[in-house]
Write a protein that holds these residues in place. Structure first.
Motif, short mmCIF file in Angstrom:
data_model
loop_
_atom_site.label_atom_id
_atom_site.label_comp_id
_atom_site.label_asym_id
_atom_site.label_seq_id
_atom_site.Cartn_x
_atom_site.Cartn_y
_atom_site.Cartn_z
N UNK A 43 0.84 -1.20 0.00
CA UNK A 43 0.00 0.00 0.00
C UNK A 43 0.87 1.25 0.00
N UNK A 44 1.89 1.29 0.85
CA UNK A 44 2.79 2.44 0.88
C UNK A 44 3.46 2.64 -0.48
N UNK A 45 3.88 1.54 -1.10
CA UNK A 45 4.51 1.64 -2.42
C UNK A 45 3.54 2.22 -3.45
N UNK A 46 2.29 1.77 -3.38
CA UNK A 46 1.28 2.28 -4.31
C UNK A 46 1.07 3.78 -4.12
N UNK A 47 1.04 4.24 -2.88
CA UNK A 47 0.83 5.67 -2.63
C UNK A 47 2.01 6.50 -3.14
#
Length: 210
Positions: A43-47
């Motif tokens: 999720x952090x990577x996607x953001x």
């Protein structure tokens, strides 16, 4: 770059003492928590990717390539969080967990098997999250990419394209909706988990004892 390079290496005790930068994983175990850091990482990577794409929104060379990891990272974060929720609130047997994992990457199948257990928790403690809305989001993702392959590869194994047509994809809307879904899954987990932390009132205790 040569054939004697060490690619996968761990720090020595001396390097650890000297505080050489490293990533620590493998300590998470095999329970529900083991899915948490993976889901959050994707999720952090996607953001991070979403912000980069917003900054470079007119650079098609960037946004047309980053859309693939953006989509996959959001999707995999959701998949791993559904598995976390089953490990926490589903049937607590090894066989049930194995059966759930064998459902693979199909988000709709994962959700369909998970939701009855969430419904029980909702009936027991009450939650603010709309499970029907979560289901709508999951079905939408699954209708586009049911097996987690469309945004990972350009073709099927028979060499035919896996895309239905050319897309002009609103990645900003997609990212915002996926952030809502990721937030909602975590809020759902928080509210169900808190049932174990609530302190009953004297009146509730008396009613239960009666």
């Amino acid at each position: 770059m040569n054939e004697t390079d060490i690619i996968i290496r761990e720090l020595s005790e001396e390097e650890l003492i000297a505080r050489k930068p490293f990533s620590h994983f493998g300590w998470e175990g095999t329970g529900a928590f083991s899915f948490f850091t993976i889901s959050d990482g994707y999720w952090d990577s996607a953001k991070i990717l979403l912000e980069k794409m917003k900054e470079e929104c007119n650079n098609f060379a960037i946004v047309d390539s980053l859309i693939y990891p953006l989509f996959f990272n959001y999707r995999h974060s959701i998949e791993t969080y559904l598995k976390l929720l089953f490990f926490k609130y589903g049937e607590q047997t090894e066989q049930a967990r194995c059966n759930f994992l064998e459902l693979g990457h199909d988000l709709q199948n994962l959700w369909g098997n998970l939701r009855p257990y969430l419904n029980k928790g909702k009936k027991h403690v009450g939650i603010s999250i709309n499970l029907n809305a979560i289901e709508h989001y999951i079905k939408s993702i699954n209708s586009f990419d049911s097996d987690s392959m469309i945004m990972r590869y350009p073709v099927e194994k028979n060499l035919e394209t896996n895309k239905r047509h050319e897309y002009h994809f609103d990645f900003i809307n997609f990212g915002e909706r996926m952030n809502e879904l990721c937030d909602s899954l975590r809020q759902l987990d928080y509210e169900l988990s808190n049932q174990m932390l609530e302190t009953v009132s004297v009146e509730e205790l008396s009613a239960y004892l009666d």
